[in-house]
Scaffold this motif. Structure first.
Motif, PDB file in Angstrom:
ATOM      1  N   CYS A  17       0.946  -1.313  -0.040  1.00  0.00           N
ATOM      2  CA  CYS A  17      -0.025   0.027  -0.125  1.00  0.00           C
ATOM      3  C   CYS A  17       0.876   1.361  -0.097  1.00  0.00           C
ATOM      4  CB  CYS A  17      -1.028   0.115   1.301  1.00  0.00           C
ATOM      5  SG  CYS A  17      -1.998  -1.103   1.080  1.00  0.00           S
ATOM      6  N   ILE A  21       1.222   4.085  -3.094  1.00  0.00           N
ATOM      7  CA  ILE A  21       1.190   5.659  -2.654  1.00  0.00           C
ATOM      8  C   ILE A  21       2.415   6.417  -3.383  1.00  0.00           C
ATOM      9  CG2 ILE A  21       0.873   7.404  -1.057  1.00  0.00           C
ATOM     10  CD1 ILE A  21      -0.740   5.403   0.433  1.00  0.00           C
ATOM     11  N   PHE A 113       6.866   9.435   1.574  1.00  0.00           N
ATOM     12  CA  PHE A 113       6.566   7.965   1.450  1.00  0.00           C
ATOM     13  C   PHE A 113       7.726   7.185   1.147  1.00  0.00           C
ATOM     14  CE2 PHE A 113       2.388   9.968   1.444  1.00  0.00           C
ATOM     15  CZ  PHE A 113       1.601   8.830   2.372  1.00  0.00           C
TER      16      PHE A 113
END
Length: 146
Positions: A17, A21, A113
């Protein structure tokens, strides 16, 4: 072994996940204008695909059918290599973010991220190391006298 496998599935689903992103943030910018982002995109996409394949293999217990591969060691080496590759991609991403760029927000978020995915791969490498070195038991079973 069952608990370690469930932890590995949760770790890998979280990494998938977060990696998605990161990949989406890089892909939504004009990353082709700065050549360094080619490396970041390559690492993000390649490791996301390889992690998806490894996740599916662990989810469907394919590793139990392929017994000649030492799976705990293989997963540990993969996570360690992914940590190093994502660290280089994160450093590349973070060093090329400048406030005067058009997509500053996307690239800064991608750098964040990238750092989070690097830490997640590092933690997964650590837990894979414990799984490789350990006997699969927990503290309660290890302290019971025999």
């Amino acid at each position: 072994m069952r608990i370690a496998g469930m932890l590995r599935i949760k770790d890998m689903s979280m990494i998938l996940c977060l990696g998605l992103i990161h990949w989406a943030l890089i892909a939504s910018t004009s990353y082709t204008e700065i050549p360094a982002y080619g490396w970041v995109m390559f690492v993000a996409v390649t490791l996301w695909i390889l992690t998806t394949v490894l996740f599916l293999m662990i989810l469907f217990s394919t590793q139990q059918k392929i017994t000649f591969i030492p799976w705990p060691l293989t997963v540990m080496v993969y996570n360690a290599a992914a940590t190093v590759l994502y660290l280089t991609a994160f450093l590349t991403n973070a060093s090329t973010v400048h406030p005067y760029l058009f997509n500053f927000g996307h690239l800064a978020a991608a750098a964040f991220f990238g750092a989070v995915v690097t830490v997640a791969y590092g933690a997964s490498a650590f837990f894979s190391y414990l799984d490789w070195k350990g006997d699969g038991g927990n503290a309660a079973t290890n302290t019971v006298p025999t």
